[in-house]
Write an enzyme that holds these catalytic residues in place. Sequence first.
Site, PDB file in Angstrom:
ATOM      1  N   ASP A 192       0.821  -1.206   0.000  1.00 12.12           N
ATOM      2  CA  ASP A 192       0.000   0.000   0.000  1.00 12.12           C
ATOM      3  C   ASP A 192       0.863   1.269   0.000  1.00 12.12           C
ATOM      4  OD1 ASP A 192      -2.837   0.910   0.357  1.00 12.12           O
ATOM      5  OD2 ASP A 192      -2.029   1.828   2.175  1.00 12.12           O
ATOM      6  N   ASP A 315     -10.673   1.381  -4.953  1.00 14.22           N
ATOM      7  CA  ASP A 315     -10.647   2.837  -4.734  1.00 14.22           C
ATOM      8  C   ASP A 315     -11.208   3.605  -5.924  1.00 14.22           C
ATOM      9  OD1 ASP A 315      -9.297   2.611  -2.302  1.00 14.22           O
ATOM     10  OD2 ASP A 315      -7.318   2.741  -3.251  1.00 14.22           O
TER      11      ASP A 315
HETATM   12  O1  ISL Z   1      -7.583   6.447  -3.755  1.00 19.94           O
HETATM   13  C1  ISL Z   1      -6.925   7.056  -4.577  1.00 19.94           C
HETATM   14  C2  ISL Z   1      -7.642   7.677  -5.644  1.00 19.94           C
HETATM   15  O2  ISL Z   1      -8.995   7.474  -5.458  1.00 19.94           O
HETATM   16  C3  ISL Z   1      -5.454   7.240  -4.554  1.00 19.94           C
HETATM   17  O3  ISL Z   1      -5.171   8.529  -4.171  1.00 19.94           O
HETATM   18  C4  ISL Z   1      -4.710   6.268  -3.712  1.00 19.94           C
HETATM   19  O4  ISL Z   1      -4.859   5.021  -4.292  1.00 19.94           O
HETATM   20  C5  ISL Z   1      -5.124   6.137  -2.290  1.00 19.94           C
HETATM   21  O5  ISL Z   1      -5.375   7.267  -1.654  1.00 19.94           O
HETATM   22  C6  ISL Z   1      -4.168   5.243  -1.539  1.00 19.94           C
HETATM   23  O6  ISL Z   1      -4.833   4.052  -1.443  1.00 19.94           O
HETATM   24  C7  ISL Z   1      -4.483   3.055  -0.566  1.00 19.94           C
HETATM   25  O7  ISL Z   1      -4.170   3.514   0.725  1.00 19.94           O
HETATM   26  C8  ISL Z   1      -5.230   4.109   1.469  1.00 19.94           C
HETATM   27  C9  ISL Z   1      -6.516   3.289   1.439  1.00 19.94           C
HETATM   28  O8  ISL Z   1      -7.572   4.078   1.917  1.00 19.94           O
HETATM   29  C10 ISL Z   1      -6.844   2.779   0.050  1.00 19.94           C
HETATM   30  O9  ISL Z   1      -7.983   1.970   0.066  1.00 19.94           O
HETATM   31  C11 ISL Z   1      -5.634   2.078  -0.452  1.00 19.94           C
HETATM   32  O10 ISL Z   1      -5.840   1.453  -1.704  1.00 19.94           O
HETATM   33  C12 ISL Z   1      -4.721   4.261   2.867  1.00 19.94           C
HETATM   34  O11 ISL Z   1      -4.227   3.045   3.338  1.00 19.94           O
END
Ligand code: ISL
Length: 536
Positions: A192, A315
Amino acid sequence: MKQSEIWKKGIVYQIYPRSFKDSNGDGIGDIQGIISKLDYLKELGVNIIWLSPVYCSPNDDHGYDISDYMDINPEYGTMEDMNELIEKAKVKGLRILMDLVINHTSDEHPWFIESKKPDSPYRDYYIWKDQPNNWSGFFSGSTWEKVGDSYYLHLFSKKQPDLNWKNPKVMEEIQKVMHFWLQKGIYGFRCDVINIIYKTSLKNGKKHIALTGKEHYHSQEGCHEILRTLRKEVLDQYDAFTVGETVLVTTKQANDLILPERKELNMVFAFEHMEVDQINNKWFKTKFKPNKWMKVISLWQQEVYWNANYLGNHDQPRSVSRFGDDKVYHQESAKMLATLNLTLKGTPYVFEGEEIGMTDGDFKSIDELMDIESHRINALAKKLMFPKKIRYKMIMKTSRDNARTPMQWHRNGGFTSGKPWLKMNENTKVINVEDNMKNPESIYHHYRKLIALRKNNETLLNGSFKPLYMNKNIFIFSRYTKHDTLITISNMSSKIKKIPIDLSGEVMLSNYHRENLDDKTLKAYESILIRKEDAQ
Ligand code: ISL
Ligand code: CA
């Protein structure tokens, strides 16, 4: 250890456990639910299953806030269930990829609870400061929260404090976690937000509309060092692979993380192709222009050593609703997108439900959403006096819950016998696994054919990529080896178009019963995979 490199030939299927299959009627997907669907995945033909987090978590960010890395969220089951999943999957030739969230933990992790005491040996596991700086976070707003007389850093929600990777103890703890899981026989990690874990300095950042401060933590040398250490000390001792989720990376920065001689990651998820329909940030959408998308894809295909190809994840809005047409040309456009994603060079990822063309959610109000990000943005937009209607429209287009609605197993849902934790899309009546499996013309069967074709095809697995033609709506590219050339032709629009270049060959796959290239007209969202005639 010798690496089997299954990831180079494999297809990864992403499961968002909360939404995949509920086995006990509490409305929440769980591990036994996943076990009950292993045969379904095997039949589809995928061979790696990426599980979004299943660890203990207070669920502020649905598992991306971990309170125990070495135990299972009781909502999802027990460690016995998890062991069973890993074993049963393995027997079927399916390997499990776990989500490794190491930029932050939950504020309810025992390390953080201890860290709140200024004299604790755990204090330096996190990043504390007497005064906040001006950084702004991923979910909007400040990145510092006060406890006692000091503040801790959180790039995401305040329930997700950032770990301090300058502390060797943190490195030690995370290595333990990785060994723990790899010894159980998992096949690696999706890491992540991996390119932001190392904070070189905590100085104020240059002002930006979003993510002020990023120059102090984005793609830092410290991060590369951490990855090399994890590779050497842990990963290389197993037959394992890693895919890093990397925010805001260029092709150069991606290569710096994945070139074999760097000994860091195997591939990264980049976002450039996911950003073509937005202005500045994801909340301000603009019309999707296929041409912009093709250019980005083409660039990454040519410049990056090995791509992680995906059209959606937990996401992102649903790919067919975003890049296709989820109404008139639902079937055709979902199949076209599948053909594109699975004929590119790299490792393809399929997000749960994509194989049946699941669409964005049909939420009637913001109150029906469960995602913390959507609620944070709604609060911010309200503060900025955005009218309710505009807020609703903006959030419905972009909410991460669009991807998180329960998996549509049959006409009446089939996800749970109880009340699902997030509203099931009413279109389960027409878009569901059962009907898809029965109909040989379905999106599901198109995926199956593509997956089977790709698995045994050296050109699709390892051939080079070459763009042959791109205009507003048409994308034509080839994959070739010394002996063979395959060409993917896609009309990424609902308009009827002529095939613009001279092509001949045998049709290997099409989404319109096409048998040959005699008819030079491309129908709405038509996509054709051909083998060039002069190829041996
Ligand atoms: O979500 C995004 C765009 O919609 C990106 O900015 C990015 O993928 C995200 O913010 C980071 O995602 C990951 O880490 C986050 C979590 O909330 C997400 O679900 C995960 O995929 C924090 O751990
Ligand atoms: Ca359950």
